[in-house]
Design a protein around this motif. Structure first.
Motif, PDB file in Angstrom:
ATOM      1  N   HIS A 169      35.458 -21.730   4.199  1.00 17.62           N
ATOM      2  CA  HIS A 169      36.189 -22.013   5.435  1.00 17.62           C
ATOM      3  C   HIS A 169      37.474 -22.723   5.050  1.00 17.62           C
ATOM      4  N   TYR A 170      38.454 -22.770   5.973  1.00 17.09           N
ATOM      5  CA  TYR A 170      39.732 -23.392   5.630  1.00 17.09           C
ATOM      6  C   TYR A 170      39.837 -24.842   6.076  1.00 17.09           C
ATOM      7  N   PHE A 171      38.802 -25.378   6.752  1.00 18.74           N
ATOM      8  CA  PHE A 171      38.726 -26.812   7.013  1.00 18.74           C
ATOM      9  C   PHE A 171      37.254 -27.190   7.159  1.00 18.74           C
ATOM     10  N   CYS A 172      36.980 -28.486   7.242  1.00 19.64           N
ATOM     11  CA  CYS A 172      35.604 -28.969   7.290  1.00 19.64           C
ATOM     12  C   CYS A 172      35.053 -28.821   8.705  1.00 19.64           C
ATOM     13  N   GLU A 173      34.148 -27.880   8.877  1.00 19.74           N
ATOM     14  CA  GLU A 173      33.518 -27.625  10.164  1.00 19.74           C
ATOM     15  C   GLU A 173      32.011 -27.503   9.947  1.00 19.74           C
ATOM     16  N   MET A 174      31.232 -27.801  10.961  1.00 20.42           N
ATOM     17  CA  MET A 174      29.782 -27.905  10.794  1.00 20.42           C
ATOM     18  C   MET A 174      29.098 -26.640  10.279  1.00 20.42           C
ATOM     19  N   PRO A 175      29.235 -25.481  10.915  1.00 22.19           N
ATOM     20  CA  PRO A 175      28.473 -24.303  10.447  1.00 22.19           C
ATOM     21  C   PRO A 175      28.654 -23.974   8.968  1.00 22.19           C
ATOM     22  N   PRO A 176      29.891 -23.923   8.426  1.00 22.78           N
ATOM     23  CA  PRO A 176      30.023 -23.645   6.995  1.00 22.78           C
ATOM     24  C   PRO A 176      29.424 -24.744   6.109  1.00 22.78           C
ATOM     25  N   LEU A 177      29.516 -26.009   6.530  1.00 21.34           N
ATOM     26  CA  LEU A 177      28.966 -27.108   5.734  1.00 21.34           C
ATOM     27  C   LEU A 177      27.438 -27.073   5.714  1.00 21.34           C
ATOM     28  N   LEU A 178      26.823 -26.731   6.832  1.00 22.84           N
ATOM     29  CA  LEU A 178      25.367 -26.677   6.883  1.00 22.84           C
ATOM     30  C   LEU A 178      24.810 -25.628   5.924  1.00 22.84           C
ATOM     31  N   ARG A 179      25.561 -24.563   5.696  1.00 26.05           N
ATOM     32  CA  ARG A 179      25.105 -23.526   4.764  1.00 26.05           C
ATOM     33  C   ARG A 179      25.068 -24.012   3.322  1.00 26.05           C
ATOM     34  N   LEU A 180      25.803 -25.088   3.021  1.00 25.70           N
ATOM     35  CA  LEU A 180      25.829 -25.629   1.658  1.00 25.70           C
ATOM     36  C   LEU A 180      24.749 -26.676   1.420  1.00 25.70           C
ATOM     37  N   SER A 181      24.087 -27.117   2.471  1.00 26.95           N
ATOM     38  CA  SER A 181      23.124 -28.210   2.334  1.00 26.95           C
ATOM     39  C   SER A 181      21.835 -27.716   1.683  1.00 26.95           C
ATOM     40  N   MET A 251      31.597 -19.523  17.956  1.00 30.43           N
ATOM     41  CA  MET A 251      31.438 -20.342  16.762  1.00 30.43           C
ATOM     42  C   MET A 251      30.154 -21.181  16.792  1.00 30.43           C
ATOM     43  N   TYR A 252      29.851 -21.793  17.933  1.00 28.38           N
ATOM     44  CA  TYR A 252      28.788 -22.790  17.978  1.00 28.38           C
ATOM     45  C   TYR A 252      27.514 -22.347  18.687  1.00 28.38           C
ATOM     46  N   MET A 253      27.545 -21.247  19.436  1.00 27.62           N
ATOM     47  CA  MET A 253      26.349 -20.853  20.173  1.00 27.62           C
ATOM     48  C   MET A 253      25.678 -19.610  19.605  1.00 27.62           C
ATOM     49  N   ILE A 254      26.325 -18.937  18.651  1.00 28.95           N
ATOM     50  CA  ILE A 254      25.679 -17.826  17.956  1.00 28.95           C
ATOM     51  C   ILE A 254      24.892 -18.395  16.777  1.00 28.95           C
ATOM     52  N   PRO A 255      23.618 -17.995  16.598  1.00 27.74           N
ATOM     53  CA  PRO A 255      22.817 -18.512  15.471  1.00 27.74           C
ATOM     54  C   PRO A 255      23.494 -18.272  14.134  1.00 27.74           C
ATOM     55  N   ARG A 256      23.250 -19.203  13.200  1.00 25.12           N
ATOM     56  CA  ARG A 256      23.893 -19.127  11.890  1.00 25.12           C
ATOM     57  C   ARG A 256      23.595 -17.814  11.179  1.00 25.12           C
ATOM     58  N   SER A 257      22.376 -17.295  11.354  1.00 22.52           N
ATOM     59  CA  SER A 257      21.971 -16.070  10.669  1.00 22.52           C
ATOM     60  C   SER A 257      22.736 -14.846  11.169  1.00 22.52           C
ATOM     61  N   LYS A 258      23.320 -14.937  12.371  1.00 19.17           N
ATOM     62  CA  LYS A 258      24.040 -13.806  12.966  1.00 19.17           C
ATOM     63  C   LYS A 258      25.521 -13.783  12.601  1.00 19.17           C
ATOM     64  N   HIS A 259      26.007 -14.844  11.952  1.00 19.83           N
ATOM     65  CA  HIS A 259      27.426 -14.900  11.609  1.00 19.83           C
ATOM     66  C   HIS A 259      27.735 -13.928  10.479  1.00 19.83           C
ATOM     67  N   LEU A 260      28.796 -13.153  10.647  1.00 19.95           N
ATOM     68  CA  LEU A 260      29.238 -12.238   9.608  1.00 19.95           C
ATOM     69  C   LEU A 260      30.133 -12.976   8.610  1.00 19.95           C
ATOM     70  N   PRO A 261      30.199 -12.519   7.340  1.00 17.11           N
ATOM     71  CA  PRO A 261      31.080 -13.159   6.355  1.00 17.11           C
ATOM     72  C   PRO A 261      32.534 -13.155   6.835  1.00 17.11           C
ATOM     73  N   GLY A 262      33.139 -14.296   6.781  1.00 18.27           N
ATOM     74  CA  GLY A 262      34.532 -14.414   7.202  1.00 18.27           C
ATOM     75  C   GLY A 262      34.726 -14.560   8.695  1.00 18.27           C
ATOM     76  N   GLN A 263      33.651 -14.408   9.488  1.00 17.14           N
ATOM     77  CA  GLN A 263      33.787 -14.508  10.947  1.00 17.14           C
ATOM     78  C   GLN A 263      34.226 -15.895  11.374  1.00 17.14           C
ATOM     79  N   ASP A 264      33.659 -16.936  10.728  1.00 15.56           N
ATOM     80  CA  ASP A 264      33.992 -18.313  11.097  1.00 15.56           C
ATOM     81  C   ASP A 264      35.481 -18.575  10.997  1.00 15.56           C
ATOM     82  N   ARG A 265      36.098 -18.068   9.927  1.00  8.84           N
ATOM     83  CA  ARG A 265      37.524 -18.335   9.720  1.00  8.84           C
ATOM     84  C   ARG A 265      38.389 -17.640  10.764  1.00  8.84           C
ATOM     85  N   VAL A 266      38.030 -16.410  11.121  1.00  4.94           N
ATOM     86  CA  VAL A 266      38.809 -15.663  12.116  1.00  4.94           C
ATOM     87  C   VAL A 266      38.693 -16.318  13.487  1.00  4.94           C
TER      88      VAL A 266
END
Length: 302
Positions: A169-181, A251-266
């Motif tokens: 991701h291009y800044f610190c946001e919850m969904p991308p950070l949670l994937r690193l935990s 960004m925040y109401m779609i489950p993490r498993s449903k996010h496509l690669p790069g979707q968060d940034r767009v």
């Protein structure tokens, strides 16, 4: 254990980076100049000392701060080889981003309520939205938003990060950070959904309900000119609301498993960079009263 994070730029292609930097820089300048123009014009014009323009000025302050928490660091990362950010810096950026994003949600809902009272209860408008109440609504939006932002920041950065320090991701946001935990994030995800419903969905529903009443009142107006003027006033707000709430909910109401690669940034680029830039353009271009005040101030200064 991770002590620093490495953020992603918008592109790793060296040929694309100068063009992206210039585009982002111009968008940031438009955001700052447009929102500062709203604040200055509302401040200097006695005819704009109304609740609607008070909330519009508040939204302009939110947009300036919201964009500034993200874009300057993104500009640096676009052209720099060093894209690291400290653990504390990442926590601080996420705290302000969440707080300002939630404040924008509530501010847009308050503005919808203000339009509902102005159009559906015009005789009681100045009694319902008096100076004390509008200050309370604005202060409550900021206070409640940053209170929940503290909770999210503390819960996110109490986690252990040992998988990687590469944030997709291009800044610190919850969904991308949670994937690193490397610890369980169930509590974090549950609270994200709860606050998303409290802030985003409830604000959207309140806005929608307000506009249902507004449209119902407009349809009762006999004169077509009266309908056209009110539709013009409300369409600006609806445009901003649709763009902002739609991207935040994705960004925040779609489950993490449903996010496509790069979707968060767009998705994130839409509500952190594009929306703050469009807000002043939409409100000023579609508002004849505001444009008249700009022209008067300009002529007076000349």
């Amino acid at each position: 254990m991770v002590r620093t994070f490495i953020l992603q730029g918008l592109s790793n292609n060296p040929m694309m980076q100068p063009a992206l930097f210039l585009t982002l820089f111009l968008m940031y300048l438009v955001t700052l100049s447009g929102n500062f123009l709203i604040i200055i014009v509302v401040r200097l014009s006695s005819s704009l000392q109304t609740p609607m323009y008070f909330f519009l000025s508040n939204l302009a302050v939110v947009d300036i701060c919201f964009s500034t928490t993200i874009v300057p660091n993104l500009l640096k990362n676009t052209i720099s080889q060093d894209r690291t950010i400290s653990f504390l810096g990442c926590a601080t950026q996420m705290y302000f981003n969440l707080g300002l994003g939630a404040t924008e949600c509530l501010t847009l809902a308050v503005m919808a309520y203000d339009r509902y009272v102005a159009i559906c209860k015009p005789l009681h408008y100045h009694n319902i939205i008096d100076k004390r109440r509008r200050l309370m609504l604005a202060a409550a939006s900021w206070t409640v938003s940053f209170f929940f932002s503290v909770i999210h920041a503390l819960l996110t950065f109490r986690l252990s990060y040992c998988k990687s320090n590469q944030v997709n991701h291009y800044f610190c946001e919850m969904p991308p950070l949670l994937r690193l935990s490397c610890t369980d994030t169930l509590v974090n995800e549950l609270i994200i959904y709860i606050t998303a419903v409290l802030f985003t969905l409830s604000s959207f529903l309140l806005t929608l309900l307000s506009y249902i009443h507004i449209i119902s009142s407009i349809l009762k107006i006999q004169l077509s000119k009266g309908r056209l003027k009110i539709f013009s006033t409300c369409s600006s707000h609806l445009t901003v609301v649709s763009l902002y709430y739609g991207t935040v909910m994705c960004m925040y109401m779609i489950p993490r498993s449903k996010h496509l690669p790069g979707q968060d940034r767009v998705v994130s680029i839409l509500y952190t960079v594009v929306t703050p830039m469009l807000n002043p353009i939409i409100y000023s271009v579609r508002n004849s009263d505001f444009k008249e005040c700009v022209i008067k101030i300009f002529k007076k200064q000349v």
